[in-house]
Design a protein around this motif. Structure first.
Motif, mmCIF file in Angstrom:
data_model
loop_
_atom_site.group_PDB
_atom_site.id
_atom_site.type_symbol
_atom_site.label_atom_id
_atom_site.label_comp_id
_atom_site.label_asym_id
_atom_site.label_seq_id
_atom_site.Cartn_x
_atom_site.Cartn_y
_atom_site.Cartn_z
ATOM 1 N N VAL A 174 31.215 37.314 49.448
ATOM 2 C CA VAL A 174 30.631 37.616 48.143
ATOM 3 C C VAL A 174 31.746 37.632 47.113
ATOM 4 N N PHE A 175 31.490 37.043 45.953
ATOM 5 C CA PHE A 175 32.477 36.994 44.871
ATOM 6 C C PHE A 175 31.862 37.638 43.650
ATOM 7 N N GLN A 176 32.565 38.628 43.085
ATOM 8 C CA GLN A 176 31.966 39.473 42.054
ATOM 9 C C GLN A 176 33.035 40.074 41.151
ATOM 10 N N PRO A 177 32.783 40.173 39.837
ATOM 11 C CA PRO A 177 33.719 40.895 38.974
ATOM 12 C C PRO A 177 33.725 42.372 39.335
ATOM 13 N N CYS A 178 34.862 43.022 39.144
ATOM 14 C CA CYS A 178 34.980 44.437 39.509
ATOM 15 C C CYS A 178 34.283 45.370 38.527
ATOM 16 N N HIS A 179 34.018 44.893 37.318
ATOM 17 C CA HIS A 179 33.470 45.794 36.298
ATOM 18 C C HIS A 179 31.984 46.055 36.519
ATOM 19 N N GLY A 180 31.477 47.033 35.770
ATOM 20 C CA GLY A 180 30.079 47.405 35.879
ATOM 21 C C GLY A 180 29.188 46.621 34.930
ATOM 22 N N SER A 181 27.958 47.106 34.789
ATOM 23 C CA SER A 181 26.937 46.382 34.031
ATOM 24 C C SER A 181 26.966 46.669 32.535
ATOM 25 N N ALA A 182 27.812 47.614 32.090
ATOM 26 C CA ALA A 182 28.057 47.889 30.667
ATOM 27 C C ALA A 182 26.777 47.951 29.836
#
Length: 363
Positions: free
Chosen positions: A276-284
């Protein structure tokens, strides 16, 4: 004929769809320009908003689609206002890690020339290391099943030999790969708290045993509290760090802070058969719909996906395009003219992504 790879796409919550759309356009342009591979995107439902509507955050059909895909591209997930009955947030990304046994969380930390950072780098110093976080055990093992009473709460930390051996082999192989590519010195640092906890002494013992299988690489140790200090004082000393789940969760955010924020922090969670590849930040949720979200972490995560697919399937063109995409992002950051407001600029999500697309197309 070019090989076709199916990518399971989870658009996520909050700003997730806003940063996913331009990332897919860039990937599509790269694949269309290549004679070696094609990408087919399969968008699947999951997330907090889905949970609010249906009571499910990761339907079986979506999990099955992810399991069948060649790689999984997952955007920001979860909404602070939508929680389970026990008070915890909706986290399909954690469910995917457990269901697909994605034991190695890969968190690169790179500071390039022109990049804003709270560090004072002198004399052309650069920072380029990778934190490898075990992603299925540790203090996260009892997630959702912890014991809570009126006067006491307990969570269980679990470290197993089987998972730890796979984790350490992954870290040593990554260090060797980085050394071959001229990115690192071939050093792996085990980050633990072995001076206090028997579980971490066990963790370190397994690390040392695996290190003997890699005599061409350097292996050393650091306590997690000292590591946090050194990441601020002298982060250039690190190459590959490997650690437990909770320690990795905390240190990876510290690494993001060194890079100037979570908007530049990509990640991968990798297992034997899936990734899985995903940015570390949240949904803001505070900036949803404003068009100002930073797409760079999502795009850099897509670059990591191309790297992984290319190495796994012996497709050098994918690895080359992963490097091209990564270099294009950092070139836009260094230029500073089309960056989002979290990085000190004023560009919109679409404008920042378009600048990356232009760099890709010009190469």
């Amino acid at each position: 004929m070019p090989s076709t790879f199916e990518i399971a796409v989870f658009e996520g919550d909050g700003i997730g769809p806003e940063i996913t759309s331009p990332t897919l356009r860039i990937l599509q342009q790269l694949s269309q320009a290549s004679s070696s591979y094609e990408l087919a995107f399969n968008t699947l439902p999951a997330g907090a908003n889905l949970y609010a509507r249906t009571g499910e955050s990761l339907p079986k059909a979506s999990l099955d689609g992810a399991r069948q895909a060649d790689a999984i591209l997952l955007s920001a997930m979860g909404m602070p206002s939508i929680r389970k009955s026990d008070g915890t947030e909706i986290s399909p990304q954690l469910d995917l890690r457990n269901e697909l046994d994605l034991f190695a969380g890969v968190r690169p930390v790179r500071i390039s020339p022109g990049q804003r950072t709270p560090l004072k780098l002198e004399g052309g110093q650069s920072v380029d290391f990778v934190l490898v976080r075990e992603s299925t055990e540790g203090l996260f093992y009892s997630r959702g099943t912890g014991e809570v009473g009126p006067d006491e709460a307990r969570e269980t930390l679990v470290i197993t030999r089987k998972t730890s051996e796979k984790l350490f082999r992954f870290a040593f192989n990554l260090a060797r790969q980085r050394q071959t590519a001229g990115q690192g010195e071939g050093r792996v640092t085990c980050v633990d708290k072995a001076n206090v906890f028997r579980s971490f002494a066990f963790f370190r013992e397994i690390f040392d045993a695996q290190a003997t299988l890699y005599p061409d690489l350097t292996a050393d140790h650091a306590y997690v509290d000292a590591t946090a200090l050194w990441m601020v004082e002298k982060p250039w000393i690190f190459d590959v760090m490997v650690t437990e789940n909770m320690f990795g969760d905390i240190l990876s955010d510290l690494g993001a802070g060194l890079m100037g924020g979570l908007g530049l922090a990509p990640s991968a969670d990798i297992g034997d058969d899936h990734a899985v590849f995903q940015p570390c930040h949240g949904s803001a949720p505070d900036i949803v719909g404003q068009g100002v979200a930073n797409p760079f972490a999502m795009i850099l995560s897509a670059a990591m996906m191309l790297d992984w697919l290319g190495l796994r399937h012996e497709n050098p063109a994918m690895v080359q395009d992963g490097n091209l995409l990564r270099d294009s992002v950092y070139a836009v950051i260094a230029d500073g003219k089309q960056i989002t407001r979290d990085l000190g600029g004023s560009s919109s999500t679409e404008e920042a992504a378009a600048a990356v697309l232009d760099r890709v197309g010009a190469s």
